[in-house]
Enzyme design. Sequence first.
Site, mmCIF file in Angstrom:
data_model
loop_
_atom_site.group_PDB
_atom_site.id
_atom_site.type_symbol
_atom_site.label_atom_id
_atom_site.label_comp_id
_atom_site.label_asym_id
_atom_site.label_seq_id
_atom_site.Cartn_x
_atom_site.Cartn_y
_atom_site.Cartn_z
ATOM 1 N N SER A 140 0.855 -1.219 -0.038
ATOM 2 C CA SER A 140 -0.090 -0.006 -0.042
ATOM 3 C C SER A 140 0.957 1.356 -0.156
ATOM 4 O O SER A 140 2.079 1.146 0.559
ATOM 5 C CB SER A 140 -0.990 0.040 1.119
ATOM 6 O OG SER A 140 -1.382 1.390 1.278
ATOM 7 N N TYR A 153 -0.948 -1.320 10.092
ATOM 8 C CA TYR A 153 -1.160 -1.473 8.600
ATOM 9 C C TYR A 153 0.116 -1.101 7.806
ATOM 10 O O TYR A 153 0.955 -1.666 6.987
ATOM 11 C CB TYR A 153 -2.384 -0.926 8.090
ATOM 12 C CG TYR A 153 -2.786 -1.185 6.647
ATOM 13 C CD1 TYR A 153 -3.081 -2.402 6.399
ATOM 14 C CD2 TYR A 153 -2.764 -0.241 5.839
ATOM 15 C CE1 TYR A 153 -3.656 -2.956 5.173
ATOM 16 C CE2 TYR A 153 -3.077 -0.682 4.491
ATOM 17 C CZ TYR A 153 -3.633 -1.830 4.079
ATOM 18 O OH TYR A 153 -3.930 -1.958 2.955
ATOM 19 N N LYS A 157 2.909 -3.231 5.688
ATOM 20 C CA LYS A 157 3.070 -2.953 4.343
ATOM 21 C C LYS A 157 4.588 -2.645 4.009
ATOM 22 O O LYS A 157 5.029 -2.957 2.857
ATOM 23 C CB LYS A 157 2.046 -1.950 3.663
ATOM 24 C CG LYS A 157 0.444 -2.354 3.892
ATOM 25 C CD LYS A 157 0.251 -3.784 3.129
ATOM 26 C CE LYS A 157 -1.170 -3.966 3.019
ATOM 27 N NZ LYS A 157 -1.232 -5.518 2.249
#
Lengths: 246, 79
Positions: A140, A153, A157
């Site tokens: 991401s 997150y 990533k």
Amino acid sequence: MFSLTGKTALVTGASGGIGAAIARQLHEQGATVVLSGTREAALQELADSLGERVHIAVANLSDPTEADGLVAKAEAAAGAPLDILVNNAGLTRDTLAIRMKDSDWSQVLTVDLESPFRLARAALKGMLRRRAGRIISIASVVGTTGNAGQANYAAAKAGIVGMSKSLAQEAGPRGVTVNVVAPGFIETPMTDVLPEAVREKLVGSIPLGRMGNTGDVASAVVYLASEEAAWVTGTTLHVNGGMAMV
Amino acid sequence: MSDIADKVKKIVVEHLGVDESKVTPDASFIDDLGADSLDTVELVMAFEEAFSVEIPEDAAEKIATVKDAIDYIEKQKAA
């Protein structure tokens, strides 16, 4: 160009929007596709819409044993060794760090970083022996830019990128490539519910003037999976409309 | 030659695709049999699987020749 006829691909998180688009495009290019996810009914629906050359391997990637066994399960379902692994499955537990629970952190790291490693490790054993293979992980843009509310997150990533670069160095001598696709803002049911003002502001920060769609991400995966990308490894292909030029 | 030696030899021939006659006890995987570092790791993993032994990283690093591998596995099996 980009024919995948005769290749077998495993796509995790295939019941989600991006995963389904990836599976669809790999299938369109001729690949046999194994769809994995936790929701069997959704996978079956996608499989039915694709037709032939499609198999299903249900797995819950928050369980290490299931993650370790998925590659073998997929190969058994397809009756062929895996040529392409697409680590797409992921989840979010967004909240500001000061409110983030241990479980918010560990669940995201387990599914978004640890399970891709488990899958890559299992897939590499065969790929190295066969001297061919493609591992593509979906990261991401926030892995590069960071994002308030997504410490877990973003860490996972960013971890995907470091892991993939390392695997690329290990597997390169055998002709196996390992790459990352890092999407920006993609239209999904989640972004559909954003207030119009927020949406406008978001789109305003994107030079190409629109949100991405799941097909934009899938096309990048198809490229990296293809023979044409044989000399591309350890890289991150940013698919974000120019929002972050990194 | 012991059963272990035979089996080691067979694994080396299979994994490295070299002629059996080249797999002498003193043959070095890297210098004589053309293995790269990945090959040596794969060989160690194949030995582990074939003989149901665990070869820790520091021991694996010392296995450079066919004889090294045979000796190590024989020692583990005798223990």
